[in-house]
Design a protein around this motif. Sequence first.
Motif, mmCIF file in Angstrom:
data_model
loop_
_atom_site.group_PDB
_atom_site.id
_atom_site.type_symbol
_atom_site.label_atom_id
_atom_site.label_comp_id
_atom_site.label_asym_id
_atom_site.label_seq_id
_atom_site.Cartn_x
_atom_site.Cartn_y
_atom_site.Cartn_z
ATOM 1 N N ASP A 80 -0.821 3.331 7.628
ATOM 2 C CA ASP A 80 -1.365 2.264 6.770
ATOM 3 C C ASP A 80 -2.753 2.656 6.262
ATOM 4 O OD1 ASP A 80 0.880 0.700 7.301
ATOM 5 O OD2 ASP A 80 -0.074 -0.326 8.983
ATOM 6 N N LEU B 160 -4.030 3.074 2.485
ATOM 7 C CA LEU B 160 -5.184 2.288 2.033
ATOM 8 C C LEU B 160 -6.253 3.192 1.445
ATOM 9 C CD1 LEU B 160 -6.791 -0.407 1.958
ATOM 10 C CD2 LEU B 160 -7.604 0.156 4.263
ATOM 11 N N ILE C 219 -9.162 -7.510 0.151
ATOM 12 C CA ILE C 219 -8.084 -7.025 1.011
ATOM 13 C C ILE C 219 -8.329 -7.535 2.420
ATOM 14 C CG2 ILE C 219 -7.052 -4.975 2.060
ATOM 15 C CD1 ILE C 219 -7.513 -3.484 -0.502
ATOM 16 N N LEU D 255 0.830 -1.206 0.000
ATOM 17 C CA LEU D 255 0.000 0.000 0.000
ATOM 18 C C LEU D 255 0.864 1.256 0.000
ATOM 19 C CD1 LEU D 255 -2.757 -0.923 2.624
ATOM 20 C CD2 LEU D 255 -2.993 -0.888 0.143
#
Length: 974
Positions: free
Chosen positions: A639, A643, A628, A606
């Motif tokens: 993160d 994403l 996912i 990502l």
Amino acid sequence: MDRDTERAQFVDAHWAELVQRVEKVMAIAEGLQSSNMLHWESYCNIKAADTNQKKMRELYGTLHSGGNTVKSAFYSGLEKHESPLLVDLGSRPQTAEGQLEILDKYKKWIQKEYEFVTEYNSLPGEHVLLSERYTQPLIIMRHREKREREEEMCSMGDSFQQLLSSRSNADKDTSVLDALFTAGNKGISPSAVILQGNSGNGKSFTAQKIMLDWASGNLSREEFEYIFHLKCKELNRMSGEQSLLELLRYNSNLTSVQISQMLHKSQERGLFIIDGFDELRFPNGDMPNTSIPNHLSEKALPEASLRALLSGHILSESCLLVTTRSTATDVLSKLLKKPQCFTEIIGFSEKEVEEYFQKFFQDEELFSKAYECVKANETLFTACSIPVICWIICTVIRERFNDGVDVTSGLETTTSIYVDFVSTLLEHHCQGLNQSVLTLLGNLGQLAERGMLEKQVLFDEKTVKETVPDPAGSPFLGKFLFKKRTRQETMFSFMHLSFQEFFTALYYISMDEKEFLSKLIERFHSHWQSYGAEYMDENCPLKYGCPEGHFLPVIRFLCGLSNKEVSSFLKETHSLSVPSSVIAQLEEWIIHVSTDQVYNFLPFILHCLYELHEKDFVRKAIEAWREIDMSWDPLSRTDCWALLYCLECCPNFRSLKLNFAAKELKMLQSVLRRTPKLELTVQNFSDTDVTDLISALGEGKILTELRLNGSCLSDQCVQQVLLALRKQRTVGGLQVALKNISADIALIITDFLQSTEKWEEISLMTNVACSDAENLCSSLRLFNFDGKLVLNVVRWCSSPQNEPSLSEIILKFPCLEVHSFNLKTFLLAFHNVNCSTEQSADFDKQVDALLSHLPSVSGLSGIHFSVPLLTERWASKILFLIQSCPSLAGLSCNASSGSSGDAQGIHGFLMEEGIRLLKESPKRPDCTLKIRGVRCCKSTADRCTHQTEEFEKLDCNQRVTIEFCGETCTEEIN
């Protein structure tokens, strides 16, 4: 004040101008010689000098040694031979009122000059208020230990910010100046303070803020009557010999005479700020050992005049504040007068970053969006400890806002900010660089790579000089002195590990294509060196690689350097770019990892996609995932940000399994709302997050699981969550922690069960044992499968002294019967049983009240409960249930303090009188009974009981399961 002293002060105050303007030097010298105030040798030296200026400088020695009497006689000579000059200068020394007026004008000039700052990208005539940019950084009043440096270098995000805050020991409630010149623990106030800091850490801004505060009267410290500011970058532009007075005039509106009078009046109340000592252009950062001047107006090389001030040879009673990068601190310390104090700017903690953003944007909504954007990126948030990084990020965000781009869409890439930072320092902090920029970047990259390969963040001097010949000339390296046994050790480091990783990536793209690819292959296949060919695709050697974990950030930066916009900038400015063939290889590896669902790399992928920032390729990679699944470990805020970007590029994605903190709900709301299938684990969930959750869930979803961990929800919020679940297509399971499981919760659950059948599991639990009177149980779980409802109620044991009378009960009956089952009354009865013990007078009454609910439950097919001991009393209750519940097919009882799923529960005794009653009493053949617990195999006389100490450790006590089916009884040792 007597006449001689007054005249002497006038001579001192105007000496610089007298040196330049007195013409009849020999006439005055002859008068002094005839009055026996000038020795013949000195007279001859004066006569031999070939200019009036040199004659005056020779004369100064006699005046200086002769004191006020000789200076007064010299003044008389001026009256006789240079009366027009005296008139021009004002034949009497400046009055106290006059000096105050001059000082006031000087302060007003400082206010005007220092109120504004010119930024790196300012156009002609543009400037901003210092107050809109300056935020006081954290200042540490000591040298840091080697271990502390390594901790700071390798930590990220919140842990890094916590480390910084713990290091600071300057009082933030006082001004910078107060903090710097505070007496040490031995009660000694420093005469000279070294303020060290990395490039871009705010040393010059701090100096400017001190000047402005002094001129504006905002300093609580009143001992400094005047402050002068010497900028070393400006001193570099001076040519020829300069007296210290002339150096001081360079950055003030005062004449040499006015400065001289000011200094002679109150030398001990003066402060001199020398800003940027490391920027002085001297070989190896050292000052030449030239002779230094003896007085303010004596001309010498600028560095010699400055050295006289630093060493205290001139103005010995004044105070000094010298800012410098760490690479010049040791040289400065040797030059500087004593007593000294070492201090260091270590940058911004989270609090200062927030304050800086607020001042920069001056708009609460824009500030909030920008600050949250940066906090979401762990690497950038760590880098924000460097004030100039804050400025770069704020500038980029403001530009995006002015261009009409949604700020919440984030910065372009982390790499782009690092590129901007490096370019800024190269342009503004590398004056006098004795090598090309490409050579410098190559040398730094070579050192950085070496550190990455050896997992090293601190480098000894020898190692550094093998790759970087002039480390003092690089604004990207810090130099530190540590004590090692009986000697000092010199070490170097990059500003942070992330910069070391970035320079490694820059180093790779400076290589030719073949060498670059060879480096990557080595890093991607280091785990498989012995089988190389077997794990390598000849056409795409990176495809099946497994990069080393500590090398992943370098790959992320390489992806960022492959971004078209970043690559174009680097090619234009430094002739650097990532070869297209290498970009293709990296992209092929990303697609392979995505397609094969290599889970341990997915969060990292990502970030690579975010750094590439190429929407078409991001869409291709994300679509290869199909689903996912990042539910195994909580995602960091960084993160989640990556994403979010990736899913914005792929709006039709169908399935997400995520684990993240509740504070990220607002950020992820848009992608969660449009994704049809979700499995969510939300950490640290609370009442304040319910609105964001409901908005994120929307309606009509396949919600396979919703776990609200670490929560402590109120009854109202549980009801809101359940109402939202009723709007979904299906609900697999709900796990949530509550403040307490109350009677109201029982009603809320009943309403949910009666209004929908689209659920599989509901699990409610409290975070503590049931000490609260309103807390009917510790855990309430309901399962829905094959038309059956399983109800599991548990009471946890808070302590051995507070063992529940009935720790668990499980019922199994048809889902359709939920309408006739009164959950609230049942839980109240369960609670009442646990408020009593077998010794209580009302125990049988409370147990009977609970069990009386069960015969009326149509289709009740299974019952399980756990009690501390299987006594004769409990055995009789078991027999009652078997006889009174006609549909009951199975009943089990554990003698245990824990629930059926609790492996740590303490096993209790199956008392012989209870077993005997069950054996001897009639039982239905269509209902199986199982009892589990500890049974002693000794004879009746000395058989163990539950009161026997450590009975579980005795060999005679065995864990058994006894099964009854009609009149048949079997026993099995577990």
